[in-house]
Scaffold this active site. Structure first.
Site, PDB file in Angstrom:
ATOM      1  N   ASP A 238      -1.562   1.581   4.310  1.00 50.37           N
ATOM      2  CA  ASP A 238      -2.494   0.640   4.942  1.00 50.37           C
ATOM      3  C   ASP A 238      -3.899   0.804   4.363  1.00 50.37           C
ATOM      4  OD1 ASP A 238      -0.431  -0.210   6.704  1.00 50.37           O
ATOM      5  OD2 ASP A 238      -0.856   1.489   8.018  1.00 50.37           O
TER       6      ASP A 238
ATOM      7  N   ASN B 200       5.514   1.115  -2.281  1.00 53.88           N
ATOM      8  CA  ASN B 200       5.587   2.480  -2.778  1.00 53.88           C
ATOM      9  C   ASN B 200       6.832   2.609  -3.660  1.00 53.88           C
ATOM     10  OD1 ASN B 200       7.877   3.086  -1.085  1.00 53.88           O
ATOM     11  ND2 ASN B 200       6.476   3.504   0.611  1.00 53.88           N
TER      12      ASN B 200
ATOM     13  N   GLU C 194      10.285   2.020  -2.098  1.00 52.75           N
ATOM     14  CA  GLU C 194      10.550   0.615  -1.776  1.00 52.75           C
ATOM     15  C   GLU C 194      10.954  -0.161  -3.025  1.00 52.75           C
ATOM     16  OE1 GLU C 194       7.432   0.451   2.007  1.00 52.75           O
ATOM     17  OE2 GLU C 194       6.810  -0.264   0.030  1.00 52.75           O
TER      18      GLU C 194
END
Length: 321
Positions: free
Chosen positions: A263, A191, A194
């Site tokens: 996920d 993301n 990150e």
């Protein structure tokens, strides 16, 4: 699909706001219910299964009550035989306390994390790595879910690549803290925060910084593709020697809950790549799935029927436009 990594018990405790405490300026909740679902790699595996695939889940959890409830929450198409459960080890738990009125949606008040700090003993590590190799040799794609416990590492990824070298398949990684340590994999799905943490930059709405950051991650990880998820700003796909693809968010930008959305994105991307989709087509499917799952409360999945209906709806809307 082989889903390898940190498996977490996501616990949701629901309560109704009763009054303000006299002891401190905090709310008193009347307990309603508790739900435990599979988080981390377990949620990625459940998303694979919900979309119609089969997942071999590999990780390490305890023989405690959270571990038992986590396994019970796995989809029927998730094979848990690769989950190692050593004695005297606890299952990581993330407990979210949600509160609301009788006629209002529950909102998260606080989260309590019970991480497992103890290192794996040699016997457990060996059992885990045996399960990893057994799973990847039967798989059409591999998902690595690295939440920072030390279970999944760049060294493990290199061993998986070496084992699959005669018959390479897509290998994807989602790593919270060690993104730049993974090299030569098919794709990674960080993301925006990150990416900012890995490179020491701030992206915000700066298209130039985003472009340089995406290309830097692509070069430094030597991945075939990098898909950066950007919340309400959608996604950005970077592929070597190919123009960047900016994908707007699917659906309304009023997000209900982002828990586990990464996920869902990784599971959809991997399934699409394993069936022969291009990186762009796979990313667009993952974007639709991500847009659907953030409209659900808690750790959730998207079914194949939901995804199919949303894609058809998008096509109809485009044709009308």
């Amino acid at each position: 699909m082989a889903v390898i990594g940190d498996i977490i018990a996501d616990e949701f405790v629901y309560g109704r706001v009763a009054r303000v405490s006299r002891e401190a300026p905090v709310l008193i909740l009347e307990y309603d219910s508790t739900q435990v679902v599979a988080g981390g790699g377990g949620n990625a595996a459940n998303n694979v299964a919900a979309l119609g695939g089969s997942a071999a889940l590999v990780g390490v959890i305890g023989r405690d009550e959270p571990g038992r409830r986590l396994l019970a929450a796995l989809h029927r198409r998730v094979d848990p035989r690769g989950v190692v459960r050593p004695a005297r080890r606890s299952t990581p738990v993330k407990t979210r306390i949600l509160a609301g009125g009788i006629h209002s949606a529950k909102q998260q008040v606080v989260r309590i994390d019970r991480a497992v700090d103890q290192a794996l003993d040699a016997r457990t590590r060996a059992a885990f790595e045996r399960a990893v190799l057994a799973a990847v040799l039967r798989a059409d794609a591999v998902l690595l879910s690295d939440y920072g416990s030390g279970l999944v590492t760049p060294l493990l990824a290199r061993r998986i690549r070496a084992a699959l070298r005669p018959n390479p398949i897509p290998i994807l990684v989602d790593s919270r803290y060690a993104l730049l340590g993974y090299r030569g994999l098919t794709a990674c799905t960080p993301n925006e925060s990150e990416v900012e943490q890995a490179l020491g930059v701030r992206i915000n709405d700066n298209a130039g910084v985003l472009e340089r950051a995406g290309r830097a991650i692509l070069e430094r990880t030597q991945s075939q593709a990098v898909l950066i998820t950007r919340g309400s700003r959608g996604m950005a796909l970077f592929v070597d020697r190919t123009p960047t693809v900016h994908i707007p968010i699917h659906g309304p930008d009023e997000i209900a809950d982002v828990t586990g959305a990464g996920d869902t994105v990784m599971a959809t991307l991997a399934l699409a790549l394993a069936t022969g989709a291009s990186f762009e087509h796979a990313a667009r499917l993952a974007n639709v799935a991500g847009g659907l799952v953030v409209m659900k409360r808690g750790t959730a999945t998207v079914s194949g029927d939901e995804l199919r209906a949303a894609v058809r709806g998008s096509r109809t809307g485009s044709a009308r436009g």
